[in-house]
Write an enzyme that holds these catalytic residues in place. Structure first.
Site, PDB file in Angstrom:
ATOM      1  N   PRO A   2     -61.482 -20.455   6.432  1.00  0.00           N
ATOM      2  CG  PRO A   2     -62.839 -22.343   6.434  1.00  0.00           C
ATOM      3  CD  PRO A   2     -62.054 -21.450   5.537  1.00  0.00           C
ATOM      4  CD  GLU A   3     -57.765 -18.006  10.928  1.00  0.00           C
ATOM      5  OE1 GLU A   3     -56.595 -18.410  11.039  1.00  0.00           O
ATOM      6  OE2 GLU A   3     -58.060 -16.908  10.450  1.00  0.00           O
ATOM      7  CE  LYS A  55     -56.201 -22.541   6.766  1.00  0.00           C
ATOM      8  NZ  LYS A  55     -56.187 -21.222   6.147  1.00  0.00           N
ATOM      9  NE  ARG A 264     -56.341 -14.287   1.812  1.00  0.00           N
ATOM     10  CZ  ARG A 264     -56.088 -15.506   1.342  1.00  0.00           C
ATOM     11  NH1 ARG A 264     -56.894 -16.481   1.620  1.00  0.00           N
ATOM     12  NH2 ARG A 264     -55.020 -15.738   0.640  1.00  0.00           N
TER      13      ARG A 264
END
Ligand SMILES: [Zn+2]
Length: 280
Positions: A2-3, A55, A264
């Site tokens: 998640p950002e 995060k 990624r």
């Protein structure tokens, strides 16, 4: 992964629903967590705040106890009214914090621990975080550049994902920031000038903050994350997940490449983000 803007929005929604309410239910599948909760019960404490730090999502309870969670790749927090049907199966629950008003359910959250404020400050993952793009205090661009310079041989795309350099960027923003800054994602930090690094950080600040502000307006609810100025949900990102499609600026096919341990994908426009360093 998640950002940072996703974590911040989750924290803001949870803070709104849970702050100043008394915990009536606390459950976890993690023995280390339940053991502490047995000795120092969470039920009966008041939730003081829910905040994001990079995060990490932090739930602070009265009596100096903080639940630190990290989503890694697949974890997420959901908020439900008591009795409402969950969107994920109960077997995916890792930790749950309930009040009479709302229940926060952490599905597949791989990292969850209870810490005192002192333990949190000394925590190696939290204390080592680079400046937080969405943090409340003044953002220190020069400190980020100093930290970038300590990884001279790393590709700028990898350095942007390194939370010890700068906190808050995930894979979507990594590609979007470098497109907007016009930088080839595989450029080693050593090949970039301070002006280019400053431009990258300025774009990162602008993109992450715009997305947090956007989401608080109902108009933006439907459009999702965006980095372009378009309100069309199909045109809200420059390059991410657009491999093979024409660049919105020059029409060149967007390139994509898997990198790193977890493969990624990086997206970029080979024309707008032309390589400016010698290949060794
Ligand atoms: Zn282009």
């Amino acid at each position: 992964m998640p950002e940072g803007d996703t974590i911040l929005r989750a924290a803001q929604a949870m803070h709104k629903a849970l702050a100043n309410r008394v915990v009536t239910r606390f459950e976890s599948v993690y023995p280390a967590l339940t053991r502490i909760a047995d000795d120092h019960p969470i039920v009966g404490r008041t939730i003081e705040s829910v905040t994001a730090r990079g995060k990490h999502l932090l739930i602070a309870f009265s009596g100096d106890l903080i639940l630190r969670t990290h989503m890694r790749m697949n974890g997420s927090w959901h908020l439900y009214r008591p009795g409402a049907r969950w969107q994920r199966p109960a077997r995916d629950v890792r930790v749950l914090v309930g009040t009479d008003h709302a229940i926060a359910v952490g599905f597949n959250v791989p990292v969850a621990e209870l810490l005192t404020p002192g333990e949190l400050e000394r925590h190696k993952d939290v204390s080592a975080l680079g400046p937080d793009l969405l943090g409340e205090s003044d953002f220190d661009t020069e400190e980020v550049i100093r930290r970038m310079r300590s990884h001279p041989r790393d590709a700028i795309a990898d350095v942007l994902l390194n939370q010890r350099v700068v906190a808050g960027i995930g894979n979507v923003f990594k590609s979007e920031i470098l497109f907007a800054a016009g930088i080839d994602p595989f450029t080693p930090v050593a090949a970039l000038g301070d002006a280019e690094l400053r431009r990258i950080v300025a774009v990162a600040l602008e993109q992450l903050r715009a997305n947090v502000l956007d989401r608080s307006q109902t108009l933006m609810r439907r459009t999702g994350r965006r980095t372009t100025r378009s309100l069309d949900p199909d045109a809200n990102l420059w390059v991410y997940s657009r491999g093979g499609k024409p660049c919105r600026t020059c029409g060149t096919a967007i390139a994509s490449k898997k990198t790193g341990l977890d493969a990624r994908i990086t997206y970029w426009c080979p024309q707008c983000q032309r390589r400016s360093y010698p290949v060794s």
